[in-house]
Enzyme design. Structure first.
Site, PDB file in Angstrom:
ATOM      1  N   SER A  30     -64.139  66.202  12.494  1.00  0.00           N
ATOM      2  CA  SER A  30     -64.600  67.382  13.226  1.00  0.00           C
ATOM      3  C   SER A  30     -63.797  68.641  12.871  1.00  0.00           C
ATOM      4  CB  SER A  30     -64.554  67.085  14.729  1.00  0.00           C
ATOM      5  OG  SER A  30     -65.232  68.062  15.474  1.00  0.00           O
ATOM      6  N   ASP A  43     -75.701  65.325  15.045  1.00  0.00           N
ATOM      7  CA  ASP A  43     -74.950  64.120  15.410  1.00  0.00           C
ATOM      8  C   ASP A  43     -74.681  64.040  16.917  1.00  0.00           C
ATOM      9  OD1 ASP A  43     -72.872  65.904  15.921  1.00  0.00           O
ATOM     10  OD2 ASP A  43     -71.587  65.204  14.294  1.00  0.00           O
ATOM     11  N   HIS A  84     -71.336  62.043  16.794  1.00  0.00           N
ATOM     12  CA  HIS A  84     -70.159  62.808  16.381  1.00  0.00           C
ATOM     13  C   HIS A  84     -68.861  62.020  16.531  1.00  0.00           C
ATOM     14  CE1 HIS A  84     -68.172  66.592  15.419  1.00  0.00           C
ATOM     15  NE2 HIS A  84     -67.333  66.394  16.427  1.00  0.00           N
TER      16      HIS A  84
END
Length: 425
Positions: free
Chosen positions: A199, A363, A396
């Site tokens: 991320s 996601d 995610h």
């Protein structure tokens, strides 16, 4: 065809036999909220209520340090406010930089180790697990914490700034990460390092690479693997700034953490990139206005956060204006096909109420246009190797524990390690 299969089998045998010695050092860089933070209150701290007094929390070490993130007391309404005010940052115009709440000191424990990335609270492993499954998978192919495997936790509330603007905390982290890369390489026979981010960590890595000479990158970086990187920000951040975001934490009222979330420099960094999301796509719709990614400054003002406009215009927009290819091999591994916020609809009651949401592809947190941004921007870059691996149905954060995702990640890391090269000390 038979010859090709035979060569592949030999290559795998060589890799398996020599895995322990052939592993390139690997550094994990977590995402937003992906590592522990510790706090300490000084006499300068002015609590907003008796609940938030300096006695809270009870559990501190001898020097007064306590776990600030993740703090399970955030689940209890009276203490949610205490947590939020201690996590809040303030932008100082005279310094042109961000600082902690007065009287709150923070530090990042266990830099260099994977320890603070495994669980956000080691006493609540079943609900605060983060990179533990990924680390376990890396250990299964021979990685050892502190020898070939390292962690680079950081204060994820802070971001970075473009040239000409100070960014004390973020710049310090980049220097520490650079030093860790060089030390990891030196302690492993001069082998270049694999950087594996999740991320927000990917944005920091890209900045690190492009802020150092190409000669340094070629010497010290073997490969950059980015998981779920939000290259162009997310619509999810529009919700965070407008109405607060409980991030799936039960019992937490979004409005109680909204001001703290708005104060985060890294959250500003994660707002939708105008060049990627464009001017035609409506991201937020109200009875009086429609906002695209080109209207974020006006959006910040209209939601009651005008103090965010100047740092957004002066620090964030110049930082995100261009995603520069660093000239080192990059693999992006992303989840797709998960419902992801695409447009927010607010009614007459305004931003204090949660909106109606239209969903699109992504996601679950990051929109697809952001996840695949490098693929479209760098398609014609001659000196940039880029590979994108898409895993349907993986979200995610589940990319760090989903079996199919871990298989793809470990397969990619193994493939990178299997390339035989020679290094000069």
């Amino acid at each position: 065809m038979g010859t090709k299969l035979a060569l592949m089998s030999v290559a795998m045998m060589l890799y398996t036999c020599q895995a322990g010695s052939n592993l390139h050092p690997l550094i994990l860089i977590p995402g937003n909220g992906g590592n522990q933070l510790e706090g300490r209150l000084t006499t300068g701290y002015k609590p907003s209520s008796l609940y938030c007094n300096r006695w809270n929390p009870f559990k501190k070490n001898k020097e007064g340090w306590f776990r600030l993130w993740f703090d399970p007391s955030v689940l209890l309404a009276p203490f949610t406010k205490c947590f939020a005010e201690r996590m809040t940052l303030y932008y100082h115009h005279d310094l042109d930089d961000y600082r902690n709440t007065p009287g709150v000191e923070t530090r990042v424990p266990h830099f260099g180790s994977t320890q603070s990335l495994l669980y956000l609270d080691p006493y609540l492993k079943h609900i605060t697990g983060y990179m533990a499954p990924l680390v376990e998978s890396l250990e299964q192919i021979g990685y050892v914490n502190g020898k070939t495997l390292f962690g680079a936790p950081y204060d994820f509330r802070y971001g970075l700034a473009p040239e000409g603007h100070p960014s004390d905390v973020g710049s310090k982290f980049l220097q520490e990460l650079k030093d860790l890369i060089e030390e990891a390489s030196a302690s492993n026979g001069g082998k270049p390092v694999i950087l594996l981010s999740h991320s927000l960590g990917g944005l920091f890595v890209l900045q690190l690479l492009n802020r150092n000479p190409i000669s340094w990158r070629k010497k010290f970086i073997k490969h950059f693997v980015a998981l779920s990187a939000p290259w162009g920000g997310t619509v999810d951040e529009m919700l965070t700034f407008a109405s607060g975001n409980s991030l799936g934490v039960p019992l937490v009222e979004p409005l109680q953490v909204r001001e703290e979330q708005r104060s985060s420099e890294s959250n500003l960094w994660l707002l939708p990139n105008p060049k990627l999301f464009g001017s035609e796509k409506p991201l937020v719709i109200t009875p009086n206005a429609t906002y695209s990614a080109y209207d974020v400054a006006q959006f910040l003002s209209d939601i009651g956060f005008p103090q965010g406009v100047y740092p957004y215009k002066s620090r964030i927009l110049p930082l995100t204006e261009k995603l520069v290819a660093p000239g080192v091999p990059i693999t992006c591994i992303i989840g797709t096909g998960v419902s992801t916020m695409e447009t927010l609809f607010y009614g007459k009651n305004g931003f204090d109420e949660q909106p109606e949401i239209v969903y699109g592809d992504g996601d679950g947190t990051v929109n697809l246009v952001s996840l695949v941004a490098l693929e479209s921007l760098w398609s014609n870059k001659k000196n940039q190797t880029l590979k994108v691996i898409k895993i349907p149905g993986v979200s995610h954060t589940s990319i760090l524990n989903n079996d199919a995702a871990l298989e793809e990640i470990i397969g990619e890391i193994s493939g990178i390690n299997s390339i035989v090269e020679y290094y000069v000390m």
